[in-house]
Design an enzyme around this catalytic site. Structure first.
Site, mmCIF file in Angstrom:
data_model
loop_
_atom_site.group_PDB
_atom_site.id
_atom_site.type_symbol
_atom_site.label_atom_id
_atom_site.label_comp_id
_atom_site.label_asym_id
_atom_site.label_seq_id
_atom_site.Cartn_x
_atom_site.Cartn_y
_atom_site.Cartn_z
ATOM 1 N N GLY A 20 0.843 -1.306 -0.328
ATOM 2 C CA GLY A 20 0.034 -0.237 0.200
ATOM 3 C C GLY A 20 0.651 1.104 -0.277
ATOM 4 O O GLY A 20 0.436 1.995 -0.989
ATOM 5 N N ARG A 24 7.457 2.361 1.288
ATOM 6 C CA ARG A 24 7.688 0.731 1.393
ATOM 7 C C ARG A 24 7.261 -0.188 0.010
ATOM 8 O O ARG A 24 8.325 -0.951 -0.394
ATOM 9 C CB ARG A 24 6.146 -0.208 2.077
ATOM 10 C CG ARG A 24 6.666 -1.113 1.911
ATOM 11 C CD ARG A 24 5.820 -1.946 3.742
ATOM 12 N NE ARG A 24 5.278 -1.646 4.151
ATOM 13 C CZ ARG A 24 4.273 -1.392 5.469
ATOM 14 N NH1 ARG A 24 3.510 -2.168 4.878
ATOM 15 N NH2 ARG A 24 4.401 -0.685 6.655
ATOM 16 N N ARG A 87 -0.024 -8.487 -3.460
ATOM 17 C CA ARG A 87 -1.371 -7.634 -2.764
ATOM 18 C C ARG A 87 0.742 -8.091 -1.440
ATOM 19 O O ARG A 87 0.440 -8.770 -0.869
ATOM 20 C CB ARG A 87 -2.509 -7.899 -1.865
ATOM 21 C CG ARG A 87 -2.098 -6.255 -0.742
ATOM 22 C CD ARG A 87 -3.345 -6.394 -0.035
ATOM 23 N NE ARG A 87 -3.423 -5.847 0.695
ATOM 24 C CZ ARG A 87 -2.732 -4.815 1.916
ATOM 25 N NH1 ARG A 87 -1.310 -4.111 0.800
ATOM 26 N NH2 ARG A 87 -3.242 -4.420 3.308
ATOM 27 N N ILE A 88 1.495 -7.197 -0.767
ATOM 28 C CA ILE A 88 2.140 -7.220 0.465
ATOM 29 C C ILE A 88 2.481 -6.455 1.235
ATOM 30 O O ILE A 88 2.282 -5.503 1.329
ATOM 31 C CB ILE A 88 4.079 -7.376 -0.452
ATOM 32 C CG1 ILE A 88 4.285 -6.411 -0.629
ATOM 33 C CG2 ILE A 88 4.554 -8.956 -1.063
ATOM 34 C CD1 ILE A 88 6.181 -6.021 -0.824
ATOM 35 N N GLY A 89 1.562 -7.046 2.231
ATOM 36 C CA GLY A 89 0.906 -5.450 3.346
ATOM 37 C C GLY A 89 0.799 -5.830 5.232
ATOM 38 O O GLY A 89 0.934 -6.558 5.331
ATOM 39 N N SER A 90 0.392 -5.147 5.590
ATOM 40 C CA SER A 90 -0.070 -5.392 7.111
ATOM 41 C C SER A 90 -1.572 -5.581 6.863
ATOM 42 O O SER A 90 -2.623 -4.881 6.349
ATOM 43 C CB SER A 90 0.886 -4.082 8.022
ATOM 44 O OG SER A 90 -0.029 -2.474 7.677
ATOM 45 N N MET A 180 -7.396 -3.439 3.842
ATOM 46 C CA MET A 180 -8.227 -2.666 3.108
ATOM 47 C C MET A 180 -8.140 -3.078 1.961
ATOM 48 O O MET A 180 -9.304 -1.851 0.841
ATOM 49 C CB MET A 180 -8.217 -1.465 3.485
ATOM 50 C CG MET A 180 -8.219 -1.274 5.038
ATOM 51 S SD MET A 180 -7.980 0.475 5.502
ATOM 52 C CE MET A 180 -8.481 1.519 4.465
ATOM 53 N N ASP A 204 -0.317 -5.823 14.050
ATOM 54 C CA ASP A 204 -1.531 -5.086 14.954
ATOM 55 C C ASP A 204 -2.657 -6.493 15.475
ATOM 56 O O ASP A 204 -2.958 -7.085 14.721
ATOM 57 C CB ASP A 204 -1.818 -4.241 15.155
ATOM 58 C CG ASP A 204 -2.969 -3.515 13.760
ATOM 59 O OD1 ASP A 204 -4.283 -3.666 14.091
ATOM 60 O OD2 ASP A 204 -2.485 -3.400 12.759
ATOM 61 N N ARG A 217 8.635 -2.806 12.047
ATOM 62 C CA ARG A 217 8.263 -3.401 11.257
ATOM 63 C C ARG A 217 9.270 -4.155 10.313
ATOM 64 O O ARG A 217 8.194 -5.619 8.986
ATOM 65 C CB ARG A 217 7.311 -2.141 10.543
ATOM 66 C CG ARG A 217 6.337 -2.417 12.229
ATOM 67 C CD ARG A 217 5.278 -1.684 11.752
ATOM 68 N NE ARG A 217 4.063 -1.051 12.545
ATOM 69 C CZ ARG A 217 3.275 -0.296 11.927
ATOM 70 N NH1 ARG A 217 2.237 -0.907 11.128
ATOM 71 N NH2 ARG A 217 2.255 -0.449 13.096
#
Length: 235
Positions: A20, A24, A87-90, A180, A204, A217
């Site tokens: 996102g 990053r 997608r690579i994300g949190s 999201m 989280d 992170r």
């Protein structure tokens, strides 16, 4: 060139990793790719193309939320010929057994609405990952000594949630985490006949209220990036 991407023809690889955060994307490209070249900077949404083990890869930011991701994924697929989008994300964990820093590989992505919702009208479409990518990502994680969580996630269209009742029902029905973007990515993958997957790192926790410190992170997200790359180019 498109409205949102000014890369020249041939500058976008067929395999695209999509974090996102555009910064990053820059970090991942400079850390994992050989000879990364910035191919897009329109509106500050950076995209970089380089090689990983001899394979061309683009790492391009998607922005936050499904409407933003939809813009970039549509243009990457339709105008630049992207065939594999990961997608690579949190994400936020929604089960006690899912811990901070764990990796979630999303089989399905539930949502209240997506930018594609109007197409389906009264149909509750079920977006899912490409099975080949899913299997390759699981194999890649296990080979790295990481046991990923695999199952359904929730793609929210708001960050500041006002539906604790909905969260409770998702937890009761085994949803692993919330983010999201993935539901729209999976829908577009199906629409255009390309491969789509989301590999997520838990930053989280909605149950324990833990959170991963910002300084930790990058180290944790590195595993996720390598899993995604190995899934795209197995063997």
């Amino acid at each position: 060139m498109t409205v949102h991407i000014d890369a020249k023809p041939g500058q976008i690889a067929e395999t695209v990793l999509m974090p996102g955060d555009p910064l990053r994307a820059q970090w991942a490209a400079e850390t994992f790719l050989e000879n990364p070249e910035c191919v897009n900077r329109v509106r500050g949404m950076f995209g970089f193309t380089g090689t990983w083990k001899g394979n061309r890869v683009t790492i391009h930011g998607s922005g936050m939320g499904m409407p933003s991701l939809s813009i970039y994924a549509n243009e990457l697929i339709r105008d630049y010929g992207a065939k594999t989008l990961i997608r690579i994300g949190s994400c936020g964990a929604m089960q006690e057994r899912v811990a901070i820093r764990d990796v979630i590989i999303a089989m399905t992505a539930s949502s209240l609405s997506t930018p594609s919702r109007g197409i389906f009208r009264d149909l509750n479409y079920a977006p899912c990952a490409d099975y080949g990518l899913l299997r390759s990502a699981a194999d890649a994680a296990l080979a790295r000594g990481i046991t990923p969580h695999m199952g359904g996630i929730y793609s929210s269209d708001v960050f500041y949630d006002e539906r604790p009742d909905l969260n409770e029902e998702m937890m009761r029905h085994g949803i692993l985490g919330v983010e999201m973007e993935a539901a729209e990515l999976y829908t577009l993958g199906a629409r255009y006949g390309v491969r789509a997957l989301a590999v997520l790192t838990v930053s989280d926790h909605l149950v324990t209220h833990e959170a991963l410190p910002s300084e930790d992170r990058e180290r944790s997200f590195g595993d996720m990036v390598e899993i995604a790359l190995e899934a795209a180019f197995p063997g």
